[in-house]
Design an enzyme around this catalytic site. Structure first.
Site, short mmCIF file in Angstrom:
data_model
loop_
_atom_site.label_atom_id
_atom_site.label_comp_id
_atom_site.label_asym_id
_atom_site.label_seq_id
_atom_site.Cartn_x
_atom_site.Cartn_y
_atom_site.Cartn_z
N SER A 47 0.83 -1.21 0.00
CA SER A 47 0.00 0.00 0.00
C SER A 47 0.87 1.26 0.00
CB SER A 47 -0.98 0.00 1.18
OG SER A 47 -0.31 0.17 2.39
N ASN A 48 2.02 1.22 0.65
CA ASN A 48 2.93 2.38 0.58
C ASN A 48 3.47 2.55 -0.83
OD1 ASN A 48 3.49 3.82 3.26
ND2 ASN A 48 3.44 1.67 3.85
N ARG A 53 22.63 -14.68 3.08
CA ARG A 53 22.10 -13.33 2.85
C ARG A 53 23.00 -12.51 1.94
NH1 ARG A 53 21.74 -11.57 8.60
NH2 ARG A 53 21.60 -9.53 7.66
N MET A 110 10.39 -7.54 3.86
CA MET A 110 10.54 -8.29 5.11
C MET A 110 11.82 -9.13 5.20
SD MET A 110 8.03 -7.12 6.70
CE MET A 110 7.84 -8.11 8.18
N ARG A 111 12.87 -8.72 4.51
CA ARG A 111 14.16 -9.41 4.63
C ARG A 111 15.15 -8.45 5.27
NH1 ARG A 111 12.73 -14.16 4.51
NH2 ARG A 111 14.93 -14.72 4.53
N LEU A 124 18.65 -6.88 5.47
CA LEU A 124 19.71 -6.70 4.48
C LEU A 124 21.08 -6.70 5.16
CD1 LEU A 124 17.77 -3.95 2.54
CD2 LEU A 124 18.34 -6.23 1.64
N HIS A 169 8.84 2.99 9.04
CA HIS A 169 8.63 2.16 10.23
C HIS A 169 7.41 2.69 10.97
CE1 HIS A 169 9.73 -0.49 13.50
NE2 HIS A 169 9.51 0.51 14.34
N ALA A 210 -1.27 7.89 7.69
CA ALA A 210 -0.14 8.84 7.78
C ALA A 210 1.05 8.36 6.97
CB ALA A 210 0.25 9.03 9.25
N GLU A 211 1.29 7.05 6.97
CA GLU A 211 2.41 6.51 6.18
C GLU A 211 2.26 6.90 4.71
OE1 GLU A 211 3.42 2.36 6.68
OE2 GLU A 211 2.70 2.36 8.74
C1 GRF Z 1 3.83 -0.79 6.86
O1 GRF Z 1 3.12 -0.79 8.06
C2 GRF Z 1 5.21 -0.26 7.10
O2 GRF Z 1 5.27 0.69 8.12
C3 GRF Z 1 5.98 -1.49 7.49
O3 GRF Z 1 5.43 -2.53 6.73
C4 GRF Z 1 4.11 -2.21 6.36
C5 GRF Z 1 4.03 -2.30 4.88
O4 GRF Z 1 2.72 -2.15 4.40
N1 GRF Z 1 7.39 -1.28 7.28
P1 GRF Z 1 2.43 -2.03 2.86
O5 GRF Z 1 2.98 -3.32 2.20
O6 GRF Z 1 3.12 -0.82 2.34
O7 GRF Z 1 0.95 -1.97 2.74
#
Ligand code: GRF
Length: 218
Positions: free
Chosen positions: A17-18, A70, A95-96, A98, A114, A178-179
């Protein structure tokens, strides 16, 4: 816009989503970053399909064949980034962990978001921990990536209230809104060469004076 758009890769592992928020912002002709690549470590990351539908180039580097090596996994990612002339890297739910050598190669050119007001609540379960600690405010942080997790110089932060009765789901939904606002903004600042880094401090060159008024959130 003045100057050339910076070729940017977004690294994801899931819903993206970001990434979607950044892709939307990047449609503006004046946006200083061009999303040249979306890369995922798993082929079924929902965001990969979203990016492909938007006509963005996608890549998939599966971490599993590397069986915990890695360095080799990161070297493969580096190869793909170089092949695409990438200048900035955006981690968006990647989710890895680095390796330090990869991170150093991208010093001040790799961003992460974050879901807490760093330096509070590094690591996982940020929502539960903020609620448990009785925080009245939580939020999100965009920072440059350093070898220590969630520890780099802070570019942007946004605060949201923690409301009585919140659980991790309701708080994370509020923080996510907010992100989606600050991640495109932070990338624009970096890609637009408005940011300088001195140790842990980031200085931003603003066009308008910064609003220094006190905002009572909760
Ligand atoms: C978000 O909550 C971000 O803060 C964290 O991982 C999530 C990613 O969400 N690092 P999306 O895949 O961007 O929806």
């Amino acid at each position: 816009m003045s100057g050339r758009k910076k070729r940017t890769a977004i690294l994801i592992s899931g819903r993206g989503s970001n990434m979607t928020a950044i892709l939307k912002a990047a449609r503006d002709p004046d946006y200083p970053a061009e999303i040249a690549l979306v890369l995922a470590n798993n082929a079924d990351a929902k965001g990969l399909a979203t990016a492909a539908n938007e006509g963005i180039k996608t890549a998939h580097v599966d971490h599993r064949p590397f069986k915990g090596d890695r360095e080799a996994f990161d070297a493969e990612i580096q190869k793909v980034l170089e092949a695409n002339d990438i200048e900035l890297v955006v981690l968006a739910g990647f989710m890895r962990i680095l390796t330090a050598s990869f991170v150093e190669r991208w010093t001040d050119r790799m961003l992460n978001i974050h879901p807490s007001l760093l330096p509070s609540f590094k690591g996982l379960h940020t929502y539960e921990r903020a609620i448990e600690a009785g925080c009245r405010l939580s939020g999100c942080t965009v920072h440059f990536v350093r070898a220590d997790m969630d520890s780099g110089p802070i570019i942007c932060q946004a605060a949201v209230p923690v409301i009585d009765g919140d659980d991790a789901d309701s708080l994370s939904a509020r923080i996510l809104v907010a992100e989606h606002q600050i991640y495109p903004q932070a990338l624009a600042l970096v890609a637009g060469d408005r940011v300088t880094v001195d140790g842990m401090r980031v200085t931003i060159r603003h066009d308008e004076p910064v609003d220094g008024s006190v905002q009572l959130v909760n």
